[in-house]
Motif scaffolding. Structure first.
Motif, PDB file in Angstrom:
ATOM      1  N   GLY A  62       7.334   3.443   4.351  1.00  0.00           N
ATOM      2  CA  GLY A  62       6.844   3.555   2.986  1.00  0.00           C
ATOM      3  C   GLY A  62       7.386   2.494   2.048  1.00  0.00           C
ATOM      4  O   GLY A  62       7.172   2.560   0.837  1.00  0.00           O
ATOM      5  N   VAL A  63       8.100   1.501   2.598  1.00  0.00           N
ATOM      6  CA  VAL A  63       8.679   0.423   1.789  1.00  0.00           C
ATOM      7  C   VAL A  63       8.140  -0.912   2.295  1.00  0.00           C
ATOM      8  O   VAL A  63       8.194  -1.201   3.488  1.00  0.00           O
ATOM      9  CB  VAL A  63      10.219   0.423   1.870  1.00  0.00           C
ATOM     10  N   PHE A  64       7.620  -1.733   1.380  1.00  0.00           N
ATOM     11  CA  PHE A  64       7.047  -3.020   1.758  1.00  0.00           C
ATOM     12  C   PHE A  64       7.992  -4.132   1.325  1.00  0.00           C
ATOM     13  O   PHE A  64       8.272  -4.302   0.140  1.00  0.00           O
ATOM     14  CB  PHE A  64       5.672  -3.196   1.128  1.00  0.00           C
ATOM     15  N   ASP A  65       8.471  -4.895   2.314  1.00  0.00           N
ATOM     16  CA  ASP A  65       9.442  -5.958   2.057  1.00  0.00           C
ATOM     17  C   ASP A  65       8.751  -7.308   1.930  1.00  0.00           C
ATOM     18  O   ASP A  65       9.315  -8.339   2.292  1.00  0.00           O
ATOM     19  CB  ASP A  65      10.463  -6.007   3.201  1.00  0.00           C
ATOM     20  N   TYR A  66       7.528  -7.309   1.428  1.00  0.00           N
ATOM     21  CA  TYR A  66       6.745  -8.540   1.293  1.00  0.00           C
ATOM     22  C   TYR A  66       5.618  -8.271   0.309  1.00  0.00           C
ATOM     23  O   TYR A  66       5.356  -7.127  -0.079  1.00  0.00           O
ATOM     24  CB  TYR A  66       6.185  -8.968   2.653  1.00  0.00           C
ATOM     25  N   ASP A  82       4.542  11.998   7.582  1.00  0.00           N
ATOM     26  CA  ASP A  82       3.998  13.293   7.180  1.00  0.00           C
ATOM     27  C   ASP A  82       4.938  14.046   6.249  1.00  0.00           C
ATOM     28  O   ASP A  82       4.543  15.018   5.609  1.00  0.00           O
ATOM     29  CB  ASP A  82       3.688  14.158   8.405  1.00  0.00           C
ATOM     30  N   ASN A  83       6.195  13.596   6.165  1.00  0.00           N
ATOM     31  CA  ASN A  83       7.180  14.260   5.313  1.00  0.00           C
ATOM     32  C   ASN A  83       7.433  13.540   3.991  1.00  0.00           C
ATOM     33  O   ASN A  83       8.235  14.004   3.178  1.00  0.00           O
ATOM     34  CB  ASN A  83       8.512  14.410   6.059  1.00  0.00           C
ATOM     35  N   LEU A  84       6.784  12.385   3.789  1.00  0.00           N
ATOM     36  CA  LEU A  84       6.952  11.696   2.514  1.00  0.00           C
ATOM     37  C   LEU A  84       6.295  12.496   1.391  1.00  0.00           C
ATOM     38  O   LEU A  84       5.293  13.185   1.604  1.00  0.00           O
ATOM     39  CB  LEU A  84       6.331  10.298   2.574  1.00  0.00           C
ATOM     40  N   SER A  85       6.845  12.366   0.212  1.00  0.00           N
ATOM     41  CA  SER A  85       6.305  13.074  -0.940  1.00  0.00           C
ATOM     42  C   SER A  85       4.851  12.677  -1.185  1.00  0.00           C
ATOM     43  O   SER A  85       4.480  11.501  -1.088  1.00  0.00           O
ATOM     44  CB  SER A  85       7.146  12.751  -2.187  1.00  0.00           C
ATOM     45  N   GLY A  86       4.035  13.660  -1.503  1.00  0.00           N
ATOM     46  CA  GLY A  86       2.616  13.419  -1.737  1.00  0.00           C
ATOM     47  C   GLY A  86       2.329  12.598  -2.972  1.00  0.00           C
ATOM     48  O   GLY A  86       1.210  12.096  -3.139  1.00  0.00           O
ATOM     49  N   ASP A  87       3.319  12.451  -3.869  1.00  0.00           N
ATOM     50  CA  ASP A  87       3.059  11.688  -5.096  1.00  0.00           C
ATOM     51  C   ASP A  87       3.372  10.194  -4.956  1.00  0.00           C
ATOM     52  O   ASP A  87       3.248   9.433  -5.908  1.00  0.00           O
ATOM     53  CB  ASP A  87       3.848  12.280  -6.268  1.00  0.00           C
ATOM     54  N   ILE A  88       3.790   9.771  -3.761  1.00  0.00           N
ATOM     55  CA  ILE A  88       4.034   8.352  -3.526  1.00  0.00           C
ATOM     56  C   ILE A  88       2.699   7.631  -3.407  1.00  0.00           C
ATOM     57  O   ILE A  88       1.819   8.050  -2.650  1.00  0.00           O
ATOM     58  CB  ILE A  88       4.883   8.127  -2.256  1.00  0.00           C
ATOM     59  N   ARG A  89       2.531   6.572  -4.161  1.00  0.00           N
ATOM     60  CA  ARG A  89       1.280   5.829  -4.157  1.00  0.00           C
ATOM     61  C   ARG A  89       1.474   4.466  -3.488  1.00  0.00           C
ATOM     62  O   ARG A  89       2.443   3.760  -3.763  1.00  0.00           O
ATOM     63  CB  ARG A  89       0.779   5.637  -5.597  1.00  0.00           C
ATOM     64  N   PHE A  90       0.528   4.124  -2.628  1.00  0.00           N
ATOM     65  CA  PHE A  90       0.584   2.857  -1.925  1.00  0.00           C
ATOM     66  C   PHE A  90      -0.519   1.934  -2.429  1.00  0.00           C
ATOM     67  O   PHE A  90      -1.505   2.396  -3.015  1.00  0.00           O
ATOM     68  CB  PHE A  90       0.422   3.092  -0.417  1.00  0.00           C
ATOM     69  N   PRO A  92      -3.900  -0.266  -2.607  1.00  0.00           N
ATOM     70  CA  PRO A  92      -5.226   0.159  -2.120  1.00  0.00           C
ATOM     71  C   PRO A  92      -5.595  -0.396  -0.752  1.00  0.00           C
ATOM     72  O   PRO A  92      -6.466   0.164  -0.074  1.00  0.00           O
ATOM     73  CB  PRO A  92      -6.182  -0.354  -3.208  1.00  0.00           C
ATOM     74  N   ASN A  93      -4.964  -1.493  -0.343  1.00  0.00           N
ATOM     75  CA  ASN A  93      -5.271  -2.088   0.968  1.00  0.00           C
ATOM     76  C   ASN A  93      -4.370  -1.550   2.077  1.00  0.00           C
ATOM     77  O   ASN A  93      -4.347  -2.084   3.190  1.00  0.00           O
ATOM     78  CB  ASN A  93      -5.151  -3.614   0.909  1.00  0.00           C
ATOM     79  N   VAL A  94      -3.624  -0.480   1.783  1.00  0.00           N
ATOM     80  CA  VAL A  94      -2.666   0.083   2.736  1.00  0.00           C
ATOM     81  C   VAL A  94      -3.111   1.460   3.203  1.00  0.00           C
ATOM     82  O   VAL A  94      -3.512   2.309   2.405  1.00  0.00           O
ATOM     83  CB  VAL A  94      -1.259   0.197   2.097  1.00  0.00           C
ATOM     84  N   LYS A  95      -3.011   1.681   4.503  1.00  0.00           N
ATOM     85  CA  LYS A  95      -3.198   3.007   5.094  1.00  0.00           C
ATOM     86  C   LYS A  95      -1.956   3.334   5.907  1.00  0.00           C
ATOM     87  O   LYS A  95      -1.490   2.512   6.699  1.00  0.00           O
ATOM     88  CB  LYS A  95      -4.439   3.031   6.007  1.00  0.00           C
TER      89      LYS A  95
END
Length: 242
Positions: A62-66, A82-90, A92-95
């Motif tokens: 869940g962390v992008f180093d770039y 599956d255990n990350l908080s549901g309010d974390i937003r990534f 739009p080009n990330v799945k």
């Protein structure tokens, strides 16, 4: 460097990695964003990813180093999504997809690039041979999901050969002590020469490596420490699937 062990990450290692990075998600993300060494790492990885349209980020957490913005599609893969908080937003080009670096879901394939940032040293087995087997399997899986001509990018915390040899001697008792006394999971850091050879033996070509300059601080076992106090060196590897 031959090794017949089948490896496999120990249940304790997997469990502690999941728990640590879940519990420390916000703190780790803030450290990556604020520590000078990781700014240099982010810039170096971003440059290596230029021109890649479809990317698999293994061990993403869940962390992008770039910089994610120039990449068309990014699949982030990790054990605990599956255990990350549901309010974390990534972006739009990330799945985000749940899965293991040692057994990538079969529907993930034909990527232009595969990236792993500070992942390899976490793939710990019961013995040194198991750890090496895990790294070999991880590289094999990465090669499998890349299209021909696709690029492998690995940013890894490496140590000098003398320290790697020391790690091999104390690995079993040190791992036992770490598992019993601290929250952070046990790790095994490779020398850059050893990891370079493993990438070549995994069937990649055009293998290259470069040291990324350390700033004033790095993260060791989840703790911010002065760079001078540790032998670790961030090393950026790149290679091509023929």
């Amino acid at each position: 460097m031959e090794n017949n062990s089948k490896g496999g990450q120990t249940p304790m290692s997997a469990e502690k990695n999941v728990k640590f990075f879940l519990d420390e998600y916000q703190n780790y993300k803030a450290q990556v964003a604020s520590i000078d060494t990781y700014a240099a790492i982010s810039l170096a990885v971003s440059r290596k990813l230029e021109g890649i349209g479809r990317l698999l980020d293994i061990g993403n957490g869940g962390v992008f180093d770039y910089d994610t913005s120039p990449i068309g599609e990014i699949i982030g893969l990790d054990l605990f999504l599956d255990n990350l908080s549901g309010d974390i937003r990534f972006p739009p080009n990330v799945k985000m997809v749940q899965g293991s670096a040692l057994d990538i879901p079969r529907d993930l394939r034909d990527f232009d690039g595969v990236v792993m940032v500070m992942l390899v040293h976490h793939l710990v087995g019961k013995t040194i041979k198991d750890c090496i087997a895990n790294t070999r399997l991880m590289l094999s899986e990465a090669r499998r999901v890349l299209r021909p001509g696709g690029k492998l990018i690995i940013m890894e915390s490496c140590v000098p050969t003398w320290f790697f040899n020391f790690e091999k001697v104390v690995f079993v008792p040190a791992t036992f002590l770490i598992e019993k006394t601290i929250k952070h999971p046990a790790t095994l850091q490779y020398s850059p020469e050893f990891l370079f050879e493993m990438i070549e033996r995994a069937g990649f070509t055009e293998v290259k490596r470069e040291n990324i300059p350390k700033g004033k601080y790095v993260i060791q076992y989840g703790v911010k420490v002065p760079s001078w106090a540790t032998p670790v060196q961030p090393v950026l590897f790149s290679a091509v699937r023929p």
